[in-house]
Design a protein around this motif. Structure first.
Motif, PDB file in Angstrom:
ATOM      1  N   HIS A 200      12.946 -25.534 -39.547  1.00  0.00           N
ATOM      2  CA  HIS A 200      14.248 -25.676 -38.899  1.00  0.00           C
ATOM      3  C   HIS A 200      14.684 -24.373 -38.226  1.00  0.00           C
ATOM      4  CE1 HIS A 200      14.539 -29.417 -41.267  1.00  0.00           C
ATOM      5  NE2 HIS A 200      15.402 -29.785 -40.343  1.00  0.00           N
ATOM      6  N   LEU A 201      14.394 -23.258 -38.843  1.00  0.00           N
ATOM      7  CA  LEU A 201      14.707 -21.973 -38.213  1.00  0.00           C
ATOM      8  C   LEU A 201      13.915 -21.802 -36.917  1.00  0.00           C
ATOM      9  CD1 LEU A 201      14.918 -19.303 -41.076  1.00  0.00           C
ATOM     10  CD2 LEU A 201      16.722 -19.888 -39.435  1.00  0.00           C
ATOM     11  N   ALA A 202      12.640 -22.135 -36.949  1.00  0.00           N
ATOM     12  CA  ALA A 202      11.802 -21.969 -35.761  1.00  0.00           C
ATOM     13  C   ALA A 202      12.324 -22.818 -34.610  1.00  0.00           C
ATOM     14  CB  ALA A 202      10.355 -22.331 -36.091  1.00  0.00           C
ATOM     15  N   ALA A 203      12.660 -24.076 -34.889  1.00  0.00           N
ATOM     16  CA  ALA A 203      13.167 -24.960 -33.835  1.00  0.00           C
ATOM     17  C   ALA A 203      14.496 -24.454 -33.298  1.00  0.00           C
ATOM     18  CB  ALA A 203      13.313 -26.378 -34.377  1.00  0.00           C
ATOM     19  N   ARG A 204      15.368 -24.057 -34.201  1.00  0.00           N
ATOM     20  CA  ARG A 204      16.704 -23.604 -33.799  1.00  0.00           C
ATOM     21  C   ARG A 204      16.618 -22.326 -32.959  1.00  0.00           C
ATOM     22  NH1 ARG A 204      21.772 -24.980 -35.363  1.00  0.00           N
ATOM     23  NH2 ARG A 204      23.359 -23.346 -35.486  1.00  0.00           N
ATOM     24  N   TYR A 240      19.106 -29.776 -22.486  1.00  0.00           N
ATOM     25  CA  TYR A 240      18.742 -31.035 -23.139  1.00  0.00           C
ATOM     26  C   TYR A 240      17.227 -31.133 -23.240  1.00  0.00           C
ATOM     27  CZ  TYR A 240      19.032 -36.018 -24.336  1.00  0.00           C
ATOM     28  OH  TYR A 240      18.945 -37.226 -24.978  1.00  0.00           O
ATOM     29  N   SER A 241      16.532 -30.744 -22.167  1.00  0.00           N
ATOM     30  CA  SER A 241      15.068 -30.762 -22.183  1.00  0.00           C
ATOM     31  C   SER A 241      14.518 -29.781 -23.211  1.00  0.00           C
ATOM     32  CB  SER A 241      14.535 -30.409 -20.787  1.00  0.00           C
ATOM     33  OG  SER A 241      15.006 -31.306 -19.807  1.00  0.00           O
ATOM     34  N   ASN A 242      15.101 -28.572 -23.258  1.00  0.00           N
ATOM     35  CA  ASN A 242      14.661 -27.586 -24.251  1.00  0.00           C
ATOM     36  C   ASN A 242      14.831 -28.101 -25.670  1.00  0.00           C
ATOM     37  OD1 ASN A 242      15.866 -25.286 -21.955  1.00  0.00           O
ATOM     38  ND2 ASN A 242      13.801 -25.094 -22.757  1.00  0.00           N
ATOM     39  N   MET A 243      15.964 -28.735 -25.932  1.00  0.00           N
ATOM     40  CA  MET A 243      16.191 -29.222 -27.296  1.00  0.00           C
ATOM     41  C   MET A 243      15.228 -30.346 -27.646  1.00  0.00           C
ATOM     42  SD  MET A 243      19.734 -30.243 -29.266  1.00  0.00           S
ATOM     43  CE  MET A 243      20.376 -28.569 -29.175  1.00  0.00           C
ATOM     44  N   LEU A 244      14.878 -31.195 -26.676  1.00  0.00           N
ATOM     45  CA  LEU A 244      13.866 -32.215 -26.937  1.00  0.00           C
ATOM     46  C   LEU A 244      12.563 -31.574 -27.398  1.00  0.00           C
ATOM     47  CD1 LEU A 244      14.123 -34.879 -24.078  1.00  0.00           C
ATOM     48  CD2 LEU A 244      14.726 -35.152 -26.489  1.00  0.00           C
ATOM     49  N   GLY A 245      12.170 -30.485 -26.722  1.00  0.00           N
ATOM     50  CA  GLY A 245      10.943 -29.797 -27.118  1.00  0.00           C
ATOM     51  C   GLY A 245      11.010 -29.239 -28.515  1.00  0.00           C
ATOM     52  N   GLY A 319      24.998 -24.636 -27.230  1.00  0.00           N
ATOM     53  CA  GLY A 319      25.183 -24.916 -28.646  1.00  0.00           C
ATOM     54  C   GLY A 319      24.159 -25.901 -29.158  1.00  0.00           C
ATOM     55  N   ASP A 320      24.227 -26.188 -30.461  1.00  0.00           N
ATOM     56  CA  ASP A 320      23.178 -26.968 -31.122  1.00  0.00           C
ATOM     57  C   ASP A 320      23.372 -28.477 -31.050  1.00  0.00           C
ATOM     58  OD1 ASP A 320      25.261 -27.289 -32.911  1.00  0.00           O
ATOM     59  OD2 ASP A 320      24.353 -26.054 -34.483  1.00  0.00           O
ATOM     60  N   ARG A 321      24.282 -28.923 -30.194  1.00  0.00           N
ATOM     61  CA  ARG A 321      24.463 -30.352 -29.923  1.00  0.00           C
ATOM     62  C   ARG A 321      24.485 -30.527 -28.412  1.00  0.00           C
ATOM     63  NH1 ARG A 321      28.583 -33.995 -28.747  1.00  0.00           N
ATOM     64  NH2 ARG A 321      28.426 -36.051 -29.755  1.00  0.00           N
ATOM     65  N   SER A 351      20.778 -33.166 -31.459  1.00  0.00           N
ATOM     66  CA  SER A 351      21.271 -31.938 -32.085  1.00  0.00           C
ATOM     67  C   SER A 351      20.198 -31.335 -32.974  1.00  0.00           C
ATOM     68  CB  SER A 351      22.528 -32.221 -32.917  1.00  0.00           C
ATOM     69  OG  SER A 351      22.237 -33.125 -33.977  1.00  0.00           O
ATOM     70  N   LEU A 352      20.402 -30.071 -33.331  1.00  0.00           N
ATOM     71  CA  LEU A 352      19.550 -29.376 -34.295  1.00  0.00           C
ATOM     72  C   LEU A 352      20.406 -29.003 -35.495  1.00  0.00           C
ATOM     73  CD1 LEU A 352      17.568 -27.050 -31.874  1.00  0.00           C
ATOM     74  CD2 LEU A 352      16.617 -28.939 -33.210  1.00  0.00           C
TER      75      LEU A 352
END
Length: 419
Positions: A200-204, A240-245, A319-321, A351-352
């Motif tokens: 979770h840290l790595a993704a965030r 949004y694309s970055n968060m999908l990744g 932000g994370d959402r 969200s993350l």
């Protein structure tokens, strides 16, 4: 919008090809625990997480040093090199599901994956571009892939140093950029819990690295001297694309489908296509129609790359959402009747998590951005106490709102309504 949109200019970007296509492969192995072996010998039922990884054999995977080149938001845009238009040239950015190629960790401008190593029905390059989805809006494939790779590049180093004071250096942009890990008592966490927290840290943090890049572009950072990237800053499809990744890579880490580079590449390919299908990817021709429908509202086809205000609509909500920008009936008006059903779709908000295993992740690690003197003038519209010493990722949304205010003033000055 892509962090670097030089796909047509291969000669200019040759050194990125050479740097970006070389990466160290990794392979580690899950070692069955003694309990798992005992259960197997006793004909017991297999249970989850009955294995461990030897920390001394963690692969030395690192965050890629380059971002993938791709495209500016829009379709068939004109291009200028300095004040000179490039004659008879238009930038074709749009792809369909059939065009998407197999993933390659830390891919450069071009990397060929043979069919024998691909889980798709073809080999070839990644063939990145933008596309439209009914529930996720526009998706930039280069952004999805980059943040997935950054998540993977961070994971093993975070896992090895969880609970310790540790610094992870990232490629500098406006100045030094790094991750600061803090000490905490990790002794009460099981191996499974440590894996989860590190994932979770790595993704965030990979996602916040992408946010820092949006800030850097707005404040004048450019991959190539003389080719400004302000056009790309806070583009509406980027984060949004970055968060999908980040979410795709997080899923693979949590399910242990990334213990070798080949396995990781294949599963990103599968999950990327499946995610786009779930979000309602439309055909290539429909994506082009949507871009035509928002011409003059979200982008201006009369302007040329790299003019900043070829892009008219930006996304400053960091932000994370993350919620996507979708086509609406109001945008269409009485035009493009065939797109009306698409304009009634419901957004998929992603969200993350801010917590993992009851730990607040931002208390464990932060992404830090420092500003070199040569860029300080670009922060003159922001109170100095916010940025002068260092900027931590919880402050990124504040920085973006100052950018939004400045851009609004500039759009009004050139006679464009940014609402």
């Amino acid at each position: 919008m892509s962090r670097s949109f030089f796909r047509p200019f291969y000669a200019v970007a040759l050194f990125s090809l050479l740097a970006g296509c070389s990466s160290s492969t990794w392979q580690t192995h899950a070692v069955p625990s003694s309990n798992a072996v005992a259960e197997m010998l006793a004909d017991g039922q297999a249970s989850s997480q009955q294995w461990h990884l030897d920390e001394s054999r963690f692969p030395q995977v690192t965050v890629p040093q380059n971002v993938r080149p791709c495209c500016a938001f829009g379709d068939m845009q004109k291009v200028k090199l300095g004040p000179v238009p490039v004659p008879f040239f238009r930038l074709n950015n749009v792809v369909g599901i059939e065009d998407i190629g197999p993933h390659k960790f830390a891919s450069g401008i071009y990397h060929y994956t043979p069919s024998s190593s691909s889980v798709l029905d073809h080999g070839g390059s990644e063939n990145n571009g933008i596309l439209y989805t009914a529930k996720g809006g526009f998706i930039d494939l280069a952004h999805v892939r980059d943040t997935a790779d950054d998540t993977m590049g961070l994971f093993f180093e975070i896992l090895a140093n969880l609970g310790k004071v540790h610094r992870i250096e990232l490629p500098a942009e406006l100045g030094p950029r790094y991750i600061e890990m803090k000490a905490f008592d990790a002794s009460q966490l099981t191996e499974e819990q440590k894996w989860s927290v590190a994932a979770h840290l790595a993704a965030r943090l990979a996602y916040f690295k992408a946010e820092s890049h949006e800030i850097a572009q707005w404040h004048g950072y450019a991959s190539f001297s003389g080719w400004p990237e302000t056009i790309s800053a806070y583009s509406l499809e980027d984060l949004y694309s970055n968060m999908l990744g980040a979410k795709i890579a997080l899923q693979l880490i949590q399910t242990h489908k990334m213990l070798s580079e080949v396995e990781y590449n294949q599963n990103v390919s599968l999950w990327l296509n499946a995610t786009l299908e779930e979000l309602g990817i439309v055909t290539k021709s429909q994506s082009k129609e949507v871009l035509a429908a928002v011409d003059g509202k979200w982008w201006d086809s009369q302007e040329s790359i790299p003019n900043k205000y070829m892009v008219l609509q930006r996304h400053y909500s960091l932000g994370d959402r993350q919620a996507p920008h979708l086509l609406t009936p109001e945008l269409l008006g009485d035009r493009f009747e065939e797109l009306q059903p698409l304009a009634r779709s419901t957004a998929t908000v992603i969200s993350l998590p801010a917590y993992a295993e009851s730990l607040e992740l931002d208390h464990i690690a932060k992404l830090v951005l420092e500003i070199e003197p040569s860029y300080e003038g670009t922060f003159s519209h922001i109170p100095e106490h916010i940025w002068a010493k260092r900027i931590e990722h919880p402050q990124f949304p504040i920085i973006a709102q100052y950018a939004k205010r400045q851009d609004s003033q500039e759009l009004i000055a050139i006679g464009v309504d940014d609402e």
